[in-house]
Motif scaffolding. Structure first.
Motif, mmCIF file in Angstrom:
data_model
loop_
_atom_site.group_PDB
_atom_site.id
_atom_site.type_symbol
_atom_site.label_atom_id
_atom_site.label_comp_id
_atom_site.label_asym_id
_atom_site.label_seq_id
_atom_site.Cartn_x
_atom_site.Cartn_y
_atom_site.Cartn_z
ATOM 1 N N THR A 141 0.819 -1.211 0.000
ATOM 2 C CA THR A 141 0.000 0.000 0.000
ATOM 3 C C THR A 141 0.853 1.261 0.000
ATOM 4 N N LYS A 142 1.873 1.268 0.851
ATOM 5 C CA LYS A 142 2.741 2.441 0.950
ATOM 6 C C LYS A 142 4.190 2.000 1.100
ATOM 7 N N VAL A 143 5.085 2.965 0.937
ATOM 8 C CA VAL A 143 6.522 2.716 1.057
ATOM 9 C C VAL A 143 7.050 3.470 2.271
ATOM 10 N N GLY A 144 7.779 2.745 3.134
ATOM 11 C CA GLY A 144 8.462 3.361 4.256
ATOM 12 C C GLY A 144 9.947 3.490 3.927
ATOM 13 N N VAL A 145 10.618 4.388 4.614
ATOM 14 C CA VAL A 145 12.021 4.682 4.316
ATOM 15 C C VAL A 145 12.876 4.440 5.556
ATOM 16 N N VAL A 146 14.022 3.787 5.363
ATOM 17 C CA VAL A 146 14.963 3.529 6.448
ATOM 18 C C VAL A 146 16.362 3.968 6.027
ATOM 19 N N ASP A 147 17.251 4.044 7.001
ATOM 20 C CA ASP A 147 18.682 4.337 6.821
ATOM 21 C C ASP A 147 18.930 5.823 6.542
ATOM 22 N N PHE A 148 19.244 6.537 7.601
ATOM 23 C CA PHE A 148 19.458 7.982 7.509
ATOM 24 C C PHE A 148 20.836 8.381 8.034
ATOM 25 N N GLU A 149 21.805 7.481 7.923
ATOM 26 C CA GLU A 149 23.131 7.726 8.482
ATOM 27 C C GLU A 149 23.859 8.903 7.841
ATOM 28 N N PHE A 150 23.543 9.204 6.595
ATOM 29 C CA PHE A 150 24.229 10.277 5.879
ATOM 30 C C PHE A 150 23.284 11.423 5.552
ATOM 31 N N SER A 151 22.170 11.481 6.260
ATOM 32 C CA SER A 151 21.112 12.436 5.951
ATOM 33 C C SER A 151 21.466 13.854 6.373
ATOM 34 N N GLY A 152 20.685 14.793 5.841
ATOM 35 C CA GLY A 152 20.859 16.191 6.206
ATOM 36 C C GLY A 152 20.257 17.102 5.158
ATOM 37 N N ARG A 153 20.501 18.362 5.291
ATOM 38 C CA ARG A 153 19.996 19.344 4.334
ATOM 39 C C ARG A 153 20.665 19.127 2.989
ATOM 40 N N SER A 154 19.882 19.129 1.927
ATOM 41 C CA SER A 154 20.412 18.854 0.601
ATOM 42 C C SER A 154 19.616 19.663 -0.418
ATOM 43 N N ASP A 155 19.696 19.260 -1.692
ATOM 44 C CA ASP A 155 18.862 19.906 -2.702
ATOM 45 C C ASP A 155 18.117 18.846 -3.508
ATOM 46 N N ARG A 156 16.987 19.235 -4.030
ATOM 47 C CA ARG A 156 16.048 18.298 -4.633
ATOM 48 C C ARG A 156 16.653 17.519 -5.791
ATOM 49 N N ALA A 157 17.331 18.206 -6.695
ATOM 50 C CA ALA A 157 17.871 17.536 -7.881
ATOM 51 C C ALA A 157 18.920 16.498 -7.511
ATOM 52 N N PHE A 158 19.810 16.826 -6.591
ATOM 53 C CA PHE A 158 20.859 15.892 -6.206
ATOM 54 C C PHE A 158 20.279 14.664 -5.530
ATOM 55 N N GLU A 159 19.291 14.869 -4.660
ATOM 56 C CA GLU A 159 18.664 13.730 -3.988
ATOM 57 C C GLU A 159 17.924 12.834 -4.980
ATOM 58 N N LEU A 160 17.209 13.434 -5.924
ATOM 59 C CA LEU A 160 16.518 12.633 -6.938
ATOM 60 C C LEU A 160 17.515 11.884 -7.801
ATOM 61 N N ALA A 161 18.608 12.539 -8.158
ATOM 62 C CA ALA A 161 19.625 11.889 -8.981
ATOM 63 C C ALA A 161 20.210 10.686 -8.268
ATOM 64 N N GLU A 162 20.458 10.817 -6.969
ATOM 65 C CA GLU A 162 21.052 9.703 -6.232
ATOM 66 C C GLU A 162 20.097 8.512 -6.161
ATOM 67 N N VAL A 163 18.809 8.784 -6.029
ATOM 68 C CA VAL A 163 17.826 7.702 -6.015
ATOM 69 C C VAL A 163 17.715 7.054 -7.390
ATOM 70 N N VAL A 164 17.612 7.873 -8.422
ATOM 71 C CA VAL A 164 17.376 7.355 -9.777
ATOM 72 C C VAL A 164 18.591 6.608 -10.321
ATOM 73 N N GLU A 165 19.803 7.092 -10.014
ATOM 74 C CA GLU A 165 21.007 6.515 -10.608
ATOM 75 C C GLU A 165 21.712 5.486 -9.728
ATOM 76 N N HIS A 166 21.218 5.231 -8.541
ATOM 77 C CA HIS A 166 21.889 4.238 -7.700
ATOM 78 C C HIS A 166 21.920 2.893 -8.414
ATOM 79 N N ILE A 167 23.050 2.228 -8.358
ATOM 80 C CA ILE A 167 23.223 0.995 -9.125
ATOM 81 C C ILE A 167 22.256 -0.103 -8.690
#
Length: 269
Positions: free
Chosen positions: A185-211
């Motif tokens: 039904t929904k997606v939960g998110v885990v693992d925030f060891e490297f989290s913090g303030r960022s920018d939208r494009a870079f975060e989307l790129a990291e999700v889309v291009e992760h191997i």
């Protein structure tokens, strides 16, 4: 170096922490502390629980001064995302990514430390590897990718482009598909060891291009990305961030994966 910041969050999980999964909670003990991983994770859990409860594990307790530092959080339901990313799953993934990025009010986000890793640092890391990265016996697609990408990655203007501030969001700092749990039904998110303030494009790129995304589904996160309404500036920045991340994975990949990643790079260029 950026490998220790972005790359470390892409390494095998066993290299950075141990996890004990119980029926109701998850106990996480940290072996790597170089970027304040326990503090980053605890901060993220507290903030997301306050502003978007249910999206991430609920923080239970933490002993950040222990040896090793320990964080206890609730156990999310669902299983790691596998198989084609389309339809309801694509909707849920887009909602989860957006939820994390936009949950925290801007006046609060301004006080959150920047995530570990920055696009310019990633560019510098890729450049430092580039000259020695081309295998002598590479497949034609790999040689083509390195040749074409070599010209692109050395452009002096890239630092200026990537140094520009993007749309501020809260970032997980890790695009690994294993960090998204789907319960049907929904997606939960885990693992925030490297989290913090960022920018939208870079975060989307990291999700889309992760191997891990491309190993799972040849179409990757294309269907998810289509669900984001980006401004022209965000779209332009996203393209450059995706290219740098794709080059990062080209350098790090091996065997058949390297050929597939080379084709990704050529497509993005």
């Amino acid at each position: 170096m950026i490998f220790n910041k972005i790359g470390a969050c892409m390494d095998a999980q066993a290299s950075k922490h141990t996890i004990e999964v119980r029926s109701d909670v998850v106990i996480k003990q940290y072996r790597r502390l170089d970027y304040g991983q326990p503090e980053r994770e605890w901060r993220a859990l507290e903030l997301l629980n306050e502003y978007s409860p249910g999206l991430a594990p609920t923080p239970v307790n933490a002993d950040l001064e222990a040896d090793p530092p320990t964080v206890v959080m609730s156990r999310l339901g669902g299983a790691i995302v596998k198989g084609p990313i389309e339809g309801q799953l694509a909707d849920a993934l887009a909602e989860a990514v957006t939820g994390v990025q936009q949950a925290i009010p801007q006046h609060v986000l301004e006080r959150v430390p920047a995530r570990a890793g920055h696009p310019v640092e990633l560019l510098d890391q890729v450049r430092s590897w580039w000259a020695a990265a081309v295998p002598a016996d590479a497949e034609p697609a790999v040689r083509d990718a390195f040749r074409e990408a070599g010209s692109w990655v050395e452009q002096p203007m890239l630092e200026g482009v990537l140094a520009q501030p993007g749309t501020p969001v809260f970032g997980t700092g890790d695009g690994n598909l294993a960090n998204y749990l789907w319960d049907g039904t929904k997606v939960g998110v885990v693992d925030f060891e490297f989290s913090g303030r960022s920018d939208r494009a870079f975060e989307l790129a990291e999700v889309v291009e992760h191997i891990s995304v491309w190993r799972n589904d040849a179409a990757g996160m294309t269907a998810v990305l289509e669900r984001f309404g980006l401004t022209a500036d965000e779209a332009a920045r996203l393209t450059e961030c995706r290219r740098v991340l794709a080059l990062y994975w080209l350098v790090r990949s091996r065997g058949e994966t390297k050929t597939a990643q080379a084709e990704r790079v050529l497509a993005l260029l």
